[in-house]
Enzyme design. Structure first.
Site: not given
Ligand code: PMV
Length: 313
Positions: A96, A100-103, A105-106, A149
């Site tokens: 999704p 916050g699950l890195g979509s 970057a993946a 990420d």
């Molecule tokens: O929400 P995400 O999965 O993109 O995680 C961000 C993590 C942070 O520490 C808030 C930002 C970062 O660049 O590390």
């Protein structure tokens, strides 16, 4: 046809503080993946298809901030090719977005790998290279990403990560006893860039307070790593609680996240916290095989839009 994929990720400990040089721990979420397929084309140009996003455009017509177009430019620059062959790139993802699950970057890592293979340059596509290019694309979309990420998504293993110059400190580590995690989605989409920007503004206004909060997160991440490596699963629960409390103080939790965290603990989870940038997105709960079902149900009752079970071994 050249196909490659990359996993989603979860940050177990240390989000936000990791942007400020404190250690953090992240692990791949291997059952949710992004996939890129590159096929040679007889039609001129580069066609980008993302069925999940309803996108089908030629690279030349893509908006300037199109994320897949940015990946192609990064790869082209990295391999110093003046022109690229005609091709179709199709991207799909089970991860999704904005949760916050890195979509992002993946997807980037998958496109980088598939493109390198298509260009006959698969030997270049080491985890370090894929990670570095993914980082460049993350910067375009996220401003000041820590780099965690792209690292966990490209290396696809649990990492202990410290952002530092001239080179980030990346240590893969072992998991002594399996960790059973539930990942619950609030259903609230949230922008990492906005959450990270808000934390930065507050840090600028209250540097001493925020440095202390970041230090706390860093200590927790160190202790958590030791607990994971020695199999001290019971110690991890309280560390998750502490980390969540510090993230609340940074104002990156939300009523939905807090409700899920409270429900998970009440139903018997060893610990629970938000994961990633916060304000929405996902939270994680540490469970045992005996408590997994009760916590799963409690999360759904408390409003989770979906709950995913994953085991880290
Ligand atoms: O929400 P995400 O999965 O993109 O995680 C961000 C993590 C942070 O520490 C808030 C930002 C970062 O660049 O590390």
């Amino acid at each position: 046809m050249f196909s490659a994929s990359a996993p989603g990720k979860i940050i177990l400990f240390g989000e936000h503080a990791v942007v400020y040089g404190r250690p953090a721990i992240a692990v791949p979420l291997t059952q949710l993946r992004a996939t890129a397929v590159v096929t040679p084309s007889s039609r001129p140009g580069i066609r980008l298809i993302a069925p999940d996003l309803g996108q089908d455009v030629m690279l030349t017509d893509a908006p300037p901030d199109d994320p897949i177009a940015a990946v192609i430019r990064q790869v082209q620059t990295a391999v110093t090719l003046p022109t690229l062959p005609h091709m179709t790139i199709t991207v799909s993802s089970q991860i999704p977005i904005a949760s916050g699950l890195g979509s992002g970057a993946a997807i980037t890592a998958a496109v980088v790998r598939a493109l390198a293979e298509f260009l006959g340059l698969a030997h270049l596509a080491t985890p370090a290279w894929v990670s570095a290019l993914t980082y460049e694309v993350e910067k375009i979309h996220h401003g000041t990403p820590s780099g965690i990420d792209n690292t966990v998504v490209a290396y696809e293993m649990p990492v202990y990560f410290v952002r530092q110059q001239p080179q980030n400190h990346i240590e893969p580590f072992t998991v002594a006893r399996p960790l059973h995690l539930l990942v619950a989605d609030t259903g609230v989409r949230s922008s990492t860039k906005i959450a990270v920007g808000d934390v930065r503004r507050q840090w600028q206004e209250h540097p001493a307070k925020f440095e202390a909060l970041f230090d706390g997160c860093g200590r927790i991440a160190q202790a958590a790593r030791a607990a994971i490596e020695t199999g001290d699963v019971a110690a991890l629960g309280p560390l998750m609680q502490e980390n969540h409390a510090l993230l609340q103080e940074m104002t990156v939790s939300s009523p939905e996240l807090d409700r899920l965290v409270t429900a998970a603990i009440a139903a018997g989870a060893l610990g629970a916290k938000l994961s990633g940038a916060g304000r929405g997105g996902n939270m994680i709960a540490l469970v045992t095989p005996a408590t997994a079902t009760a916590v799963h149900n409690a999360l759904l009752t408390a409003g989770a839009k979906s709950v995913l079970a994953t085991t880290l071994a």
